[in-house]
Design a protein around this motif. Sequence first.
Motif, mmCIF file in Angstrom:
data_model
loop_
_atom_site.group_PDB
_atom_site.id
_atom_site.type_symbol
_atom_site.label_atom_id
_atom_site.label_comp_id
_atom_site.label_asym_id
_atom_site.label_seq_id
_atom_site.Cartn_x
_atom_site.Cartn_y
_atom_site.Cartn_z
ATOM 1 N N VAL A 22 55.050 47.666 -9.579
ATOM 2 C CA VAL A 22 55.068 46.993 -8.300
ATOM 3 C C VAL A 22 53.637 46.776 -7.850
ATOM 4 O O VAL A 22 52.847 47.712 -7.790
ATOM 5 N N ALA A 23 53.280 45.561 -7.561
ATOM 6 C CA ALA A 23 51.929 45.259 -7.113
ATOM 7 C C ALA A 23 51.868 45.381 -5.606
ATOM 8 O O ALA A 23 52.299 44.492 -4.882
ATOM 9 N N GLY A 24 51.385 46.507 -5.131
ATOM 10 C CA GLY A 24 51.283 46.721 -3.698
ATOM 11 C C GLY A 24 50.023 46.067 -3.152
ATOM 12 O O GLY A 24 49.244 45.456 -3.863
ATOM 13 N N ALA A 25 49.841 46.185 -1.859
ATOM 14 C CA ALA A 25 48.618 45.711 -1.213
ATOM 15 C C ALA A 25 47.984 46.920 -0.543
ATOM 16 O O ALA A 25 48.051 47.083 0.676
ATOM 17 N N PRO A 26 47.389 47.826 -1.359
ATOM 18 C CA PRO A 26 46.914 49.098 -0.815
ATOM 19 C C PRO A 26 45.877 48.888 0.275
ATOM 20 O O PRO A 26 45.035 47.995 0.214
ATOM 21 N N GLY A 27 45.942 49.730 1.265
ATOM 22 C CA GLY A 27 44.960 49.745 2.331
ATOM 23 C C GLY A 27 45.025 51.075 3.033
ATOM 24 O O GLY A 27 46.089 51.691 3.145
ATOM 25 N N ALA A 28 43.892 51.552 3.497
ATOM 26 C CA ALA A 28 43.861 52.845 4.161
ATOM 27 C C ALA A 28 44.684 52.800 5.439
ATOM 28 O O ALA A 28 44.715 51.785 6.139
ATOM 29 N N GLY A 29 45.348 53.906 5.731
ATOM 30 C CA GLY A 29 46.095 53.987 6.968
ATOM 31 C C GLY A 29 45.165 54.051 8.169
ATOM 32 O O GLY A 29 43.987 54.387 8.066
ATOM 33 N N THR A 30 45.717 53.736 9.339
ATOM 34 C CA THR A 30 44.953 53.789 10.583
ATOM 35 C C THR A 30 45.009 55.190 11.166
ATOM 36 O O THR A 30 46.100 55.723 11.392
ATOM 37 N N PRO A 31 43.862 55.837 11.413
ATOM 38 C CA PRO A 31 43.883 57.187 11.981
ATOM 39 C C PRO A 31 44.543 57.210 13.361
ATOM 40 O O PRO A 31 44.293 56.346 14.201
ATOM 41 N N VAL A 32 45.396 58.207 13.574
ATOM 42 C CA VAL A 32 46.060 58.401 14.864
ATOM 43 C C VAL A 32 45.392 59.536 15.633
ATOM 44 O O VAL A 32 45.007 59.385 16.791
ATOM 45 N N CYS A 33 45.270 60.684 14.985
ATOM 46 C CA CYS A 33 44.570 61.818 15.583
ATOM 47 C C CYS A 33 44.238 62.809 14.479
ATOM 48 O O CYS A 33 44.826 62.770 13.391
ATOM 49 N N GLN A 34 43.307 63.696 14.756
ATOM 50 C CA GLN A 34 42.835 64.669 13.778
ATOM 51 C C GLN A 34 43.277 66.060 14.186
ATOM 52 O O GLN A 34 43.133 66.458 15.348
ATOM 53 N N VAL A 35 43.808 66.805 13.224
ATOM 54 C CA VAL A 35 44.260 68.179 13.469
ATOM 55 C C VAL A 35 43.065 69.100 13.268
ATOM 56 O O VAL A 35 42.544 69.221 12.161
ATOM 57 N N ARG A 36 42.641 69.781 14.332
ATOM 58 C CA ARG A 36 41.433 70.583 14.271
ATOM 59 C C ARG A 36 41.689 72.084 14.293
ATOM 60 O O ARG A 36 40.755 72.881 14.251
ATOM 61 N N ASP A 37 42.950 72.480 14.333
ATOM 62 C CA ASP A 37 43.275 73.909 14.304
ATOM 63 C C ASP A 37 43.087 74.433 12.885
ATOM 64 O O ASP A 37 43.654 73.895 11.929
ATOM 65 N N ASP A 38 42.291 75.499 12.730
ATOM 66 C CA ASP A 38 41.966 76.020 11.402
ATOM 67 C C ASP A 38 43.164 76.609 10.669
ATOM 68 O O ASP A 38 43.088 76.853 9.462
ATOM 69 N N ARG A 39 44.263 76.830 11.361
ATOM 70 C CA ARG A 39 45.460 77.345 10.689
ATOM 71 C C ARG A 39 46.214 76.250 9.945
ATOM 72 O O ARG A 39 47.079 76.555 9.114
ATOM 73 N N LEU A 40 45.896 75.009 10.219
ATOM 74 C CA LEU A 40 46.660 73.889 9.670
ATOM 75 C C LEU A 40 45.825 73.142 8.645
ATOM 76 O O LEU A 40 45.208 72.111 8.929
ATOM 77 N N VAL A 41 45.814 73.670 7.421
ATOM 78 C CA VAL A 41 45.065 73.033 6.334
ATOM 79 C C VAL A 41 45.955 72.718 5.133
ATOM 80 O O VAL A 41 45.520 72.059 4.194
#
Length: 368
Positions: free
Chosen positions: A33-52
């Motif tokens: 399948v020939a997709g049209a790859p593109g980076a997703g649009t950032p919504v928000c960043q998870v900054r809690d160190d427990r969530l990696v």
Amino acid sequence: MGVRERMSRGWCLRVGVALTALLAVAAAPGAAVAGAPGAGTPVCQVRDDRLVELSGMVVTDTGYVVVNDGADDESRRRIFFLDQRCAVVRTVAYPSQPRDTEDLAIGADGTIWVADTGDNDRTRRTVAVWRLAPGADKPVLHRLAYPDGPHDAEALLLDRDGRPLIVTKGGSGTVTLYASTTALRPATTTPLAPVGEVVLPTTNTSNPFFFLGRGVVTGAATAPDGHRVALRSYADAFEYDVPDGDVVAALTRGTARVTPLPDEPQGESITYSRDGRSLLTVSETADQPPGTRPTILSYPVATATVATSRPAEPTTTAPTPSTALRPAAGDTDAARDRMWPVAAVGGVLLLALVGLAGVLRRRRPARR
């Protein structure tokens, strides 16, 4: 995670990357399948160190709910509630230690379901789902048992009756759906049964695990209106229409729309936005450069429909490990093209798979 295990995972990563790179020339899939790859649009960043090690995510009216992959650190073994800016606003601990939590699903009434179904080594006698009712302060454990031996599974959906539907991880582009045979009850092990197979479309989307990453399922999601479901690999999202509420029929007999999710570090989570117009993803970042933070990305849902490589009908038996990498009779050239490098360079591929398993393996907990 101990130093020895971290060093082992680092070695496996180097081996896996090096060997899969050697396969790149020989293993480029035909009829992809020939997709049209593109980076997703950032919504928000998870900054809690427990969530990696984020492996599951669902959207709520006020934000997101996420879980880590089975983490060694007790502080990470929780259900995390985030606001719309990705800040942690609440956590819920498990009453006992989960084995390997991999995905989330949310019911129409707001009940959160956690898939404790990961089994990289395929040694678990039982898997489980945890059910957290709205407003509850601890989830309830429901044990489940496969009829045909252990499976590694990282994706969870709910059928039209609200029954958990487990999607195996696969490896060859074909995955199996399992559902409980009776109603779930606490303190009881409920038998599972296979209810169908899904053949993933073949794509050429770039991802850290090359063609291996395109043939596995690492997460699943249901649209807010219940009329669409999506499965994701390390490379793509595959969306299916569910016009009559029959999720199993939609996945096993329907056609997919493909949304490329290119080059996410280790993409295992997917959910729909509240309006259903976008697919949201987030990656694990444990093995990324220091300072890398998980970021929720948004992708517009695809509009083009792509037929699967062959029609998949419901089945009563799951594929065994010895046949998991073998195309079934009737596969098209696309499916065979995806698999011929396995026969051509079987020994090297085996080592690459070992390397990949080392990267993805979290730990070897005691049997539950």
